[in-house]
Scaffold this motif. Structure first.
Motif, PDB file in Angstrom:
ATOM      1  N   GLU A  24      -2.637  -3.025   7.985  1.00 46.44           N
ATOM      2  CA  GLU A  24      -2.195  -3.626   6.715  1.00 46.44           C
ATOM      3  C   GLU A  24      -1.470  -4.948   6.945  1.00 46.44           C
ATOM      4  OE1 GLU A  24      -3.093  -2.735   3.859  1.00 46.44           O
ATOM      5  OE2 GLU A  24      -3.676  -0.642   4.049  1.00 46.44           O
ATOM      6  N   HIS A  83      -9.546  -5.611   3.801  1.00 47.22           N
ATOM      7  CA  HIS A  83      -9.929  -4.545   4.735  1.00 47.22           C
ATOM      8  C   HIS A  83     -11.340  -4.658   5.304  1.00 47.22           C
ATOM      9  CE1 HIS A  83      -6.451  -1.943   4.763  1.00 47.22           C
ATOM     10  NE2 HIS A  83      -6.350  -2.020   3.445  1.00 47.22           N
ATOM     11  N   HIS A  98      -8.001  -6.830  -2.494  1.00 45.78           N
ATOM     12  CA  HIS A  98      -7.349  -6.348  -1.269  1.00 45.78           C
ATOM     13  C   HIS A  98      -8.343  -5.567  -0.391  1.00 45.78           C
ATOM     14  CE1 HIS A  98      -4.306  -4.556   1.332  1.00 45.78           C
ATOM     15  NE2 HIS A  98      -4.818  -3.373   1.061  1.00 45.78           N
ATOM     16  N   HIS A 152      -1.272   3.744  -1.364  1.00 43.04           N
ATOM     17  CA  HIS A 152      -2.156   4.546  -0.523  1.00 43.04           C
ATOM     18  C   HIS A 152      -1.338   5.624   0.171  1.00 43.04           C
ATOM     19  CE1 HIS A 152      -5.766   2.315  -0.719  1.00 43.04           C
ATOM     20  NE2 HIS A 152      -5.459   1.347   0.097  1.00 43.04           N
ATOM     21  N   ASP A 190       0.791  -1.224   0.000  1.00 43.05           N
ATOM     22  CA  ASP A 190       0.000   0.000   0.000  1.00 43.05           C
ATOM     23  C   ASP A 190       0.819   1.266   0.000  1.00 43.05           C
ATOM     24  OD1 ASP A 190      -2.152  -1.481  -0.206  1.00 43.05           O
ATOM     25  OD2 ASP A 190      -3.246  -0.546   1.419  1.00 43.05           O
TER      26      ASP A 190
HETATM   27 FE   LIG Z   1      -4.628  -1.563   2.224  1.00 46.15          FE
END
Ligand SMILES: [Fe+2]
Length: 450
Positions: free
Chosen positions: A327, A287, A282, A11, A8
């Protein structure tokens, strides 16, 4: 090939440039043009400009500007020469050039005591829609789908959905192709086999509900809208389609409102067990089940609230804590280590690896965990173990007490706004609400004991 997420970083990428906010008094007409030229010549980019009535001289106007550049010394010089006040550099509130405390800023970005700018209402997140580091439709040459024009067009379609999305709208449904569903099916089938032994109790409790209520099946990719409705009923979290990958501060800000920015596209069909970035597998398999658990829902929001108005170095620490918990976190349950991080729960290879004897396990300690470098493209050599989610939450709260900011951010679930407890009246008002809650608790206990 095993799935291997990019941790990530998409992100949460960081940026070496320093950012700043400043207030400039602009008295003459045309002064703004001169200012813009001066910043342009110095290679400093302005990301936000707004005019407002001056807080110092009645009847005059001033400009609040935000920018980004490598030369923070140059920025200071320019602002000083223009007679302005630099109120923040790289997230740190500073004294103004004139020695006064930072000027108050205007609605809707900040509170009553600081010039920090961050979203205050859930609708403010609409402003992030196009503020991304990379669009999901921009693929690097080494991406498995780079040469596939149809795949790129598909990601462009989903970028457009996210770009046009506004809070309160229904998330547009995607009619996934057969190839896309098959790709999902491969991931889903492999992971589901090992969840009973590798995922934490909370995950295994929620997963059957997602199968029953949201169409989590091998032959179906669930729709973000259905999953978002499910989450809202369980924990108040909601999903929001994302056009690209946000910088850490903006990604974390969404968490403060119980909003999770989620991608709708799926990894390329040629490599179903590999994705270089977070995809719909994912987000939904990794999540969503954890955001549906009340304890982890709160833990995630706490990280987001702590990030609002925090200096950049603290945003980095919070990002790293997010990385090693939500994560790639593991926890201890009945003497065994289990996974609760989304990057693990959506990766067939790493989920098995993380519970093997190969990686090192360390206790989750935010002071240390928050500064531990992590890898973007390989399995982690170290995972952090939460003894319990209550323990992790309590440690995180103590850690966040050290963030240098003059307020506590609190989410109001009725108005969907973040409130800042920064003065006596607000604190007393909050105490009155707590007293009401305590009365409900007292009555409930007394009825139970009667
Ligand atoms: Fe993530």
């Amino acid at each position: 090939m095993d799935i291997q997420t990019k941790k990530d970083s998409t992100h949460l990428e960081s940026d070496d440039d320093s950012t700043f906010d400043a207030v400039l008094p602009l008295k003459e007409s045309g002064a703004l043009v001169k200012v813009l030229q001066q910043f342009q010549r110095s290679g400093i980019g302005l990301t936000h400009i707004e005019s407002r009535p001056s807080r110092r001289v009645e009847g005059e106007y001033e400009f609040l500007i935000s920018g980004r550049g490598k030369d923070s010394k140059g920025t200071r010089e320019i602002i000083k020469n223009l007679g302005g006040d630099l109120v923040r550099v790289s997230g740190s509130r500073i004294e103004s050039n004139t020695g006064e405390a930072a000027a108050e800023s205007s609605e809707p970005f900040d509170g009553s005591v600081t010039a920090f700018r961050f979203p205050r209402t859930i609708q403010d997140l609409d402003q992030f829609a196009n503020r991304v580091l990379d669009y999901i439709s921009d693929l690097p040459p080494d991406h498995p789908g780079f040469s596939d024009a149809a795949y790129r067009a598909r990601r462009k379609e989903m970028t457009n959905i996210a770009t046009n999305y506004k809070h309160g709208q229904s998330i547009p449904r995607i009619e996934y192709t057969e190839k896309e569903v098959q790709t999902w099916g491969t991931v889903f089938r492999n992971l589901k086999k090992i969840f009973p032994t590798h995922a934490c109790e909370e995950y295994n409790r929620v997963f059957p509900l997602l199968e029953e209520q949201c169409g989590f099946r091998e032959d179906n990719i669930p729709q973000l809208e259905d999953v978002s409705q499910f989450l809202q009923k369980r924990t108040g979290w909601r999903l929001r389609p994302v056009a690209g990958f946000h910088a850490p501060r903006e990604f974390l800000a969404g968490l403060a409102f119980r909003v999770f920015h989620a991608t709708q596209f799926i990894r390329h069909w040629s490599k179903p067990l590999y994705t270089p970035e977070p995809d719909v597998c994912h987000e939904l398999i990794g999540h969503v089940p954890m955001l549906a658990d009340p304890k982890l829902a709160q833990f995630s929001q706490d990280i987001g609230l702590a990030s609002l108005g925090a200096p950049d170095d603290w945003v980095e620490k919070l990002t790293t804590c997010w990385f090693y918990t939500m994560e790639f976190g593991v926890c201890r349950q009945e003497g065994q280590v289990k996974a609760y991080g989304a990057g693990l729960l959506s990766s067939f290879g790493e989920l098995q690896y993380c519970l093997s004897d190969k990686p090192e396990m360390r206790e989750f300690e935010p002071e240390k965990t928050g500064v531990q470098p992590y890898r973007n493209t390989e399995y982690q050599p170290i995972y952090y173990v939460a003894e319990s989610f209550e323990d992790a939450k309590s440690k995180l709260q103590k850690f966040c007490d050290q963030i240098p900011r003059p307020f506590v951010a609190k989410y109001n679930p009725y108005t969907l706004e973040v409130e800042m407890l920064d003065n006596k009246d607000k604190i007393l008002n909050h105490a009155a609400k707590l007293k009401d809650d305590f009365e409900i608790l007292r009555e409930a206990v007394s009825r139970l004991c009667a």
